[in-house]
Design an enzyme around this catalytic site. Structure first.
Site, PDB file in Angstrom:
ATOM      1  N   ASP A   1      48.593  31.764  29.691  1.00 14.60           N
ATOM      2  CA  ASP A   1      50.024  31.551  29.911  1.00 14.60           C
ATOM      3  C   ASP A   1      50.355  30.244  30.628  1.00 14.60           C
ATOM      4  O   ASP A   1      51.522  29.875  30.718  1.00 14.60           O
ATOM      5  CB  ASP A   1      50.602  32.726  30.721  1.00 14.60           C
TER       6      ASP A   1
ATOM      7  N   HIS B   1      42.680  35.869  36.226  1.00 13.68           N
ATOM      8  CA  HIS B   1      42.527  36.810  35.109  1.00 13.68           C
ATOM      9  C   HIS B   1      41.561  37.907  35.519  1.00 13.68           C
ATOM     10  O   HIS B   1      40.578  37.644  36.202  1.00 13.68           O
ATOM     11  CB  HIS B   1      41.986  36.079  33.865  1.00 13.68           C
TER      12      HIS B   1
HETATM   13  N1  ACO Z   1      47.788  33.165  42.672  1.00 14.93           N
HETATM   14  C1  ACO Z   1      47.299  33.363  43.926  1.00 14.93           C
HETATM   15  N2  ACO Z   1      46.334  34.225  44.244  1.00 14.93           N
HETATM   16  C2  ACO Z   1      45.818  34.955  43.242  1.00 14.93           C
HETATM   17  C3  ACO Z   1      46.262  34.823  41.918  1.00 14.93           C
HETATM   18  C4  ACO Z   1      47.289  33.875  41.645  1.00 14.93           C
HETATM   19  N3  ACO Z   1      47.764  33.699  40.422  1.00 14.93           N
HETATM   20  N4  ACO Z   1      45.594  35.674  41.129  1.00 14.93           N
HETATM   21  C5  ACO Z   1      44.732  36.350  41.924  1.00 14.93           C
HETATM   22  N5  ACO Z   1      44.859  35.905  43.207  1.00 14.93           N
HETATM   23  C6  ACO Z   1      44.072  36.347  44.366  1.00 14.93           C
HETATM   24  C7  ACO Z   1      44.447  37.746  44.781  1.00 14.93           C
HETATM   25  O1  ACO Z   1      45.486  37.713  45.752  1.00 14.93           O
HETATM   26  C8  ACO Z   1      43.133  38.240  45.363  1.00 14.93           C
HETATM   27  O2  ACO Z   1      42.942  37.630  46.630  1.00 14.93           O
HETATM   28  P1  ACO Z   1      42.133  38.430  47.804  1.00 14.93           P
HETATM   29  O3  ACO Z   1      40.737  38.597  47.268  1.00 14.93           O
HETATM   30  O4  ACO Z   1      42.241  37.550  48.992  1.00 14.93           O
HETATM   31  O5  ACO Z   1      42.846  39.742  47.971  1.00 14.93           O
HETATM   32  C9  ACO Z   1      42.091  37.622  44.432  1.00 14.93           C
HETATM   33  O6  ACO Z   1      42.718  36.420  43.926  1.00 14.93           O
HETATM   34  C10 ACO Z   1      41.660  38.522  43.279  1.00 14.93           C
HETATM   35  O7  ACO Z   1      42.813  38.832  42.537  1.00 14.93           O
HETATM   36  P2  ACO Z   1      43.213  40.274  42.038  1.00 14.93           P
HETATM   37  O8  ACO Z   1      44.705  40.456  42.218  1.00 14.93           O
HETATM   38  O9  ACO Z   1      42.315  41.311  42.618  1.00 14.93           O
HETATM   39  O10 ACO Z   1      42.894  40.128  40.486  1.00 14.93           O
HETATM   40  P3  ACO Z   1      43.334  41.120  39.359  1.00 14.93           P
HETATM   41  O11 ACO Z   1      42.240  41.108  38.371  1.00 14.93           O
HETATM   42  O12 ACO Z   1      43.732  42.453  39.904  1.00 14.93           O
HETATM   43  O13 ACO Z   1      44.660  40.454  38.743  1.00 14.93           O
HETATM   44  C11 ACO Z   1      46.035  38.980  37.535  1.00 14.93           C
HETATM   45  C12 ACO Z   1      44.646  39.591  37.676  1.00 14.93           C
HETATM   46  C13 ACO Z   1      47.112  40.083  37.498  1.00 14.93           C
HETATM   47  C14 ACO Z   1      46.105  38.222  36.211  1.00 14.93           C
HETATM   48  C15 ACO Z   1      46.289  38.024  38.721  1.00 14.93           C
HETATM   49  O14 ACO Z   1      45.348  36.978  38.701  1.00 14.93           O
HETATM   50  C16 ACO Z   1      47.700  37.446  38.721  1.00 14.93           C
HETATM   51  O15 ACO Z   1      48.617  38.081  39.233  1.00 14.93           O
HETATM   52  N6  ACO Z   1      47.918  36.204  38.141  1.00 14.93           N
HETATM   53  C17 ACO Z   1      49.210  35.619  38.055  1.00 14.93           C
HETATM   54  C18 ACO Z   1      50.018  36.250  36.917  1.00 14.93           C
HETATM   55  C19 ACO Z   1      49.486  35.821  35.565  1.00 14.93           C
HETATM   56  O16 ACO Z   1      49.286  34.642  35.286  1.00 14.93           O
HETATM   57  N7  ACO Z   1      49.320  36.810  34.677  1.00 14.93           N
HETATM   58  C20 ACO Z   1      48.847  36.568  33.297  1.00 14.93           C
HETATM   59  C21 ACO Z   1      47.430  37.017  33.104  1.00 14.93           C
HETATM   60  S1  ACO Z   1      46.888  36.659  31.468  1.00 14.93           S
HETATM   61  C22 ACO Z   1      47.596  37.840  30.544  1.00 14.93           C
HETATM   62  O17 ACO Z   1      47.841  38.923  30.936  1.00 14.93           O
HETATM   63  C23 ACO Z   1      47.980  37.522  29.204  1.00 14.93           C
END
Ligand code: ACO
Length: 431
Positions: free
Chosen positions: A365, A308
């Site tokens: 979710d 998140h």
């Molecule tokens: N699975 C694997 N790796 C992940 C995940 C995940 N679900 N989420 C984040 N990471 C990793 C990223 O690859 C990144 O790694 P790095 O530092 O090696 O590059 C690190 O964790 C930080 O993640 P970011 O992508 O920079 O986080 P951001 O805040 O931009 O994205 C998001 C947040 C979009 C929710 C992301 O965690 C994600 O894609 N999650 C999966 C989709 C999801 O569940 N979305 C619902 C969110 S809740 C809502 O909107 C209601």
């Protein structure tokens, strides 16, 4: 008053520091470009406050979520969705009389104009319910085209009616789109049923099979809608604010929010989690293998329902939903292999350094889809359920923005990295 100082090309610029009621700190850079020629760059808005708001407070480090100051855990147990919607939109818990008036307005506005059904009936049978929902919500602006401005008494009466129409009709649109997808006749809203019960009745009752409204199911749905009620400046809410800042009508602003919510990185993740769990069962020999794939960046595979932008600890909404999942599945003796798999995935991930070092925990979710399944909601409607729950939050933000003086259109800037200057080349001279 505290000030922040920025030194650019040996010149110091002072900016006022803003401190929120929960001690969140910011400095106001709105005059920086005018004074210095510089803008700030923050791709993905990771560190940018776009507004001052009194609606929702989140502490992502501590896992705190409050609507108008009230903890989500209290509202989930003690409130109803209609009451929480009132709280979010109008800023306080309603008195008995205010809630009654609000509920009557919802009841009076539950039906869809019969001509709208012509649109609904003509969508292809396999249309995604989110596409239907966004289109039908925008269609409301055709059936109710009257414009209003929030700075008059008539404007606020018109706003109340528009908000009630949206809140009430969205569940009718959602239930009717489901009925259409399975080829069953529409079940009209019942004036004696409350919000969540009315929705379940429209979804699952039929002329040949009576649907019994179970109080625990109704309570769970109420809770799920409350939990999704608002989440401050997320992608869809910021979209509603940005689109609404052009002064387009409320229906069209909400339509834009629904489209933003649909994506798998946002509200669409609830559908994505179920598809991921089903894929693991079908195509992966073991969970550890899938986790290794997630950790391998080249695979571009995400653990859906994890991570998140704001929460760096367990999402408080996921905590509530996980507990409800167990209770509802137990009560109805449902054995869902996807719940076992989700629990196992969570346990493995929360011991793995990849997830721990990045503060990746289950978000709202991760468990909501399993709960929706138990309620009988089909997978492609999960994000529609999220939209119904989030609607009061979107409306509250639209209202707050329009009530703010001075009102400004949302318009970010950019750093241009394209060609400095080119001249038009005739077709026969191009390469
Ligand atoms: N699975 C694997 N790796 C992940 C995940 C995940 N679900 N989420 C984040 N990471 C990793 C990223 O690859 C990144 O790694 P790095 O530092 O090696 O590059 C690190 O964790 C930080 O993640 P970011 O992508 O920079 O986080 P951001 O805040 O931009 O994205 C998001 C947040 C979009 C929710 C992301 O965690 C994600 O894609 N999650 C999966 C989709 C999801 O569940 N979305 C619902 C969110 S809740 C809502 O909107 C209601």
């Amino acid at each position: 008053m505290k000030k922040a100082e920025i030194i650019l090309e040996d010149k110091t610029y002072e900016m006022p520091v803003i401190v929120g009621t929960m001690n969140e700190k910011a400095f106001d850079i709105s005059t920086l470009r005018k004074d210095s020629g510089y803008i700030t760059l923050d791709q993905g808005y990771q560190n940018t406050g776009s507004c001052i708001s009194k609606i929702t407070y989140i502490d992502g480090e501590k896992g705190i979520l409050r609507y108008r100051g009230i903890p989500i855990e209290e509202l989930a147990i003690k409130s109803s969705f209609s009451e929480t919607a009132y709280l979010l939109i109008y800023g306080k818990l309603p008195t008995a009389e205010e809630l009654h008036t609000f509920s009557v307005k919802l009841t009076e506005n539950a039906m869809l104009h019969e001509d709208m059904l012509n649109f609904l009936r003509s969508y292809p049978i396999h249309s995604h319910p989110m596409a239907i929902l966004s289109s039908m919500v925008n269609t409301l602006s055709i059936f109710y085209p009257e414009e209003f401005s929030m700075d008059s008494d008539e404007g606020s009466v018109a706003f109340d009616l528009t908000a009630a129409r949206l809140l009430s009709k969205i569940r009718t649109i959602a239930a009717f789109s489901y009925k259409k997808s399975i080829g069953e006749p529409f079940i009209y809203p019942e004036p004696d049923l409350k919000y969540a019960a009315n929705f379940l009745n429209m979804m699952f009752n039929s002329p040949t099979k009576k649907y019994n409204l179970d109080p625990d199911i109704v309570k769970t749905l109420n809770k799920m809608l409350i939990i999704h009620g608002d989440h401050e400046q997320n992608c869809s809410t910021s979209t509603v604010r940005l689109v609404g800042s052009s002064k387009v009508n409320l229906y069209s602003s909400i339509c834009a929010g629904i489209c933003a919510l649909w994506g798998p990185l946002h509200g669409g993740a609830n559908q994505g989690v179920i598809e991921m769990l089903e894929d693991i069962i079908k195509n992966h020999k073991n969970i550890k293998g899938f986790i290794e794939k997630v950790k391998d960046k080249k695979s571009r595979t995400l653990l859906m329902g994890f991570g998140h932008r704001v929460y760096k600890t367990y999402d408080p909404r996921a905590k509530i939903l996980k507990e409800d999942c167990m209770n509802i599945l137990n009560k109805f003796h449902i054995k869902d292999p996807l719940l076992d798999l989700a629990l196992e995935l969570e346990e493995i991930a929360l011991k793995d350094d990849y997830f721990l070092s990045r503060n990746l925990y289950p978000n709202v979710d991760f468990y909501s889809g399993i709960l929706y399944r138990a309620l009988g909601i089909p997978t492609n409607m999960f994000t529609v359920m999220f939209a119904i729950g989030r609607l009061p939050g979107w409306i509250a933000h639209w209202k707050e923005m329009h009530d703010t003086v001075p009102f400004r259109i949302g318009r970010p800037r950019q750093i241009y990295m394209g060609e400095p200057l080119l001249h038009y080349t005739p077709m026969n001279n191009r390469k």
